[in-house]
Design a protein around this motif. Sequence first.
Motif, PDB file in Angstrom:
ATOM      1  N   HIS A 154       0.839  -1.208   0.000  1.00  0.00           N
ATOM      2  CA  HIS A 154       0.000   0.000   0.000  1.00  0.00           C
ATOM      3  C   HIS A 154       0.874   1.259   0.000  1.00  0.00           C
ATOM      4  O   HIS A 154       0.719   2.147  -0.834  1.00  0.00           O
ATOM      5  N   SER A 211      -2.248   3.536  -3.965  1.00  0.00           N
ATOM      6  CA  SER A 211      -1.944   2.697  -2.802  1.00  0.00           C
ATOM      7  C   SER A 211      -2.872   1.486  -2.755  1.00  0.00           C
ATOM      8  O   SER A 211      -2.427   0.358  -2.571  1.00  0.00           O
ATOM      9  N   GLU A 247      -5.721   7.789  -2.512  1.00  0.00           N
ATOM     10  CA  GLU A 247      -5.634   6.367  -2.163  1.00  0.00           C
ATOM     11  C   GLU A 247      -5.723   5.442  -3.375  1.00  0.00           C
ATOM     12  O   GLU A 247      -5.791   4.236  -3.227  1.00  0.00           O
ATOM     13  N   HIS A 259       1.681   4.467  -2.762  1.00  0.00           N
ATOM     14  CA  HIS A 259       1.735   5.929  -2.577  1.00  0.00           C
ATOM     15  C   HIS A 259       3.048   6.493  -3.132  1.00  0.00           C
ATOM     16  O   HIS A 259       3.064   7.514  -3.807  1.00  0.00           O
TER      17      HIS A 259
HETATM   18 ZN   LIG Z   1      -2.892   5.242   2.132  1.00  0.00          ZN
END
Ligand SMILES: [Zn+2]
Length: 593
Positions: free
Chosen positions: A384, A414, A411, A388
């Motif tokens: 995740h 990610s 998000e 990013h």
């Molecule tokens: Zn995140």
Amino acid sequence: MSKTTYPIVWDLDVFFKGGSESSELRRHLNETKERVGTYAKSLETFETPTSASDADLVADKLEETSSLIQHISQAGAFISCLEAQDMSDQKAGALRSEITEMNALYGSAFNVLKQKLAKTEDRVWNELLEHEQLKDLQFVLNEWRTQAQEQLSEEEEALISALEVDGYHAWGQMYNTIVGEMTVNVNGEVLSVGQANNLLSHEDPAIRQEAYEKLEEAWKEKENLFARTLNHLAGFRLNTYKKRGWDHVLKEPLEINRMKHETLDAMWGAISKNKDTFVEYLNRKAQLLGKEKLEWYDLGAPTQKEKKKLSYDDGAEFILKHFEKFSPKMASFAKRAFEEAWIEAEDRPGKRPGGFCTSFPLSQQSRIFMTYSGSMSNVATLAHELGHAFHSYALKDVHPLNRRYAMNVAETASTFAEMIVADASVKEATTDEQKIALLEDKLQRSVAFFMNIHSRFLFETRFYEERKNGFVSASRLNELTDQAQREAYRDAVNSTSPSYWSNKLHFHITGVPFYNFPYTFGYLFSLSIYAKALEEGKNYEDKYIALLRDTAVMTVEDLAMKHLGEDITKESFWEKGIELCKHDVKEYLNLTK
Ligand SMILES: [Zn+2]
């Protein structure tokens, strides 16, 4: 025995040598502070452009702005890393206050720039936007202009900002102060509310229940204080909106997330229509726990012990292997992050809980923080955060003012990266128990986004409506919360958490209003990108990167249309992502028959 080949502690010295005592950082902060002062001063005499020949002046100011943003972010990122790696580092705390103050100074100076630019006549403005150096910034500049035009005068907005410190943000800080002093006695131990919250996912139901009851009691005891903090914070916000002539409480959050109200309605509409499957999952979970219906404190309970453990190196290799299948560029990027010590993963005391990724714009690098203890969910978290970092990397050649994407798309990369790894681990699980545990991990997330976050959104919308007519009492807040939870969970729970309005920090955050629906948006949005990637395989890589590069220069509706060919104001778009999650439920139901 495998030997660690990847460093497990990050390298921060490449940015500023010497941690919180760094003299390099000191110099950087002093210089940046001085530059912020000069910038603010120069804006006092900055004049609204009157002809296209002012374009160079504007371009220069924007360069100065973007350079300042990068210098402040560079220091801010470093300080976040210091605070996280050692919670007892008091020097880091002092540095935090310094950077917050500097950021506030910069923020009000920047607002002056926006206001002055907004006063440009339409004809001149359009000419300016055609200028060589400003062409690429059209979207952002137009956005600033609209924002500034919808605000009050420069003086009035400055007054609001000044009053916000003690009249608005202070309520949020007051909330934090009260919460910080609260303790809960569970199982004979005195715990902070954060520690007690962690017990809600304990495997022993008696401990979960006790934690839940003691927490509800503790919040209840302080409910009149929290009713004040929440009502006044909301009151300030609503009054500001009213003075600006904004009639809808969702106006600001939707604009921050660059999305239409229709899109939000379509998203919740699709979710509401598809809840039955998730109710089935919750009912099965209740059965597995030996109950007819789940209690609130069972929602986070594990039904299966996940036994598979992976060393850090093996976890890294697992990620690299599966990234490679979707995108060799993502894999080689992640390899670099592992090799060059971009990641702080060591399991040691004194570290902050949780994980994050932060970018250092002046160095074009990122740093990832987490604690790796060998579970598959640690591996997913690591993926995740690498997602990013990859998002920042994809944006590295984009103009700094065009990198400022909103929370709902933040998000995307990610979740996409996490999905690759979570899916792969379910597929590679060797026993049913492992598979069930991994699926449960995924399903918990769907329930969180479709039900928990939905309940927060329902509560907050209704609370703000009632707040317009005056103070909303603690008992009414409890009632609204209970209703929202029963509705969002479709009565799949026997008990609710009526104190949720007070115990969820997110309702008290003053920096961002409606800190809830962007999470659900990001989750479902990235699921549909994942679905596309599954279809197209490695060919999708460059299209994916192109999408990431556009995340901060258009509305989300345009982004989806341009890169996915999808109309996200329609429920059918959102249903595709939900479908993938329903598939997980079906597999889970089969395995746990
Ligand atoms: Zn995140």
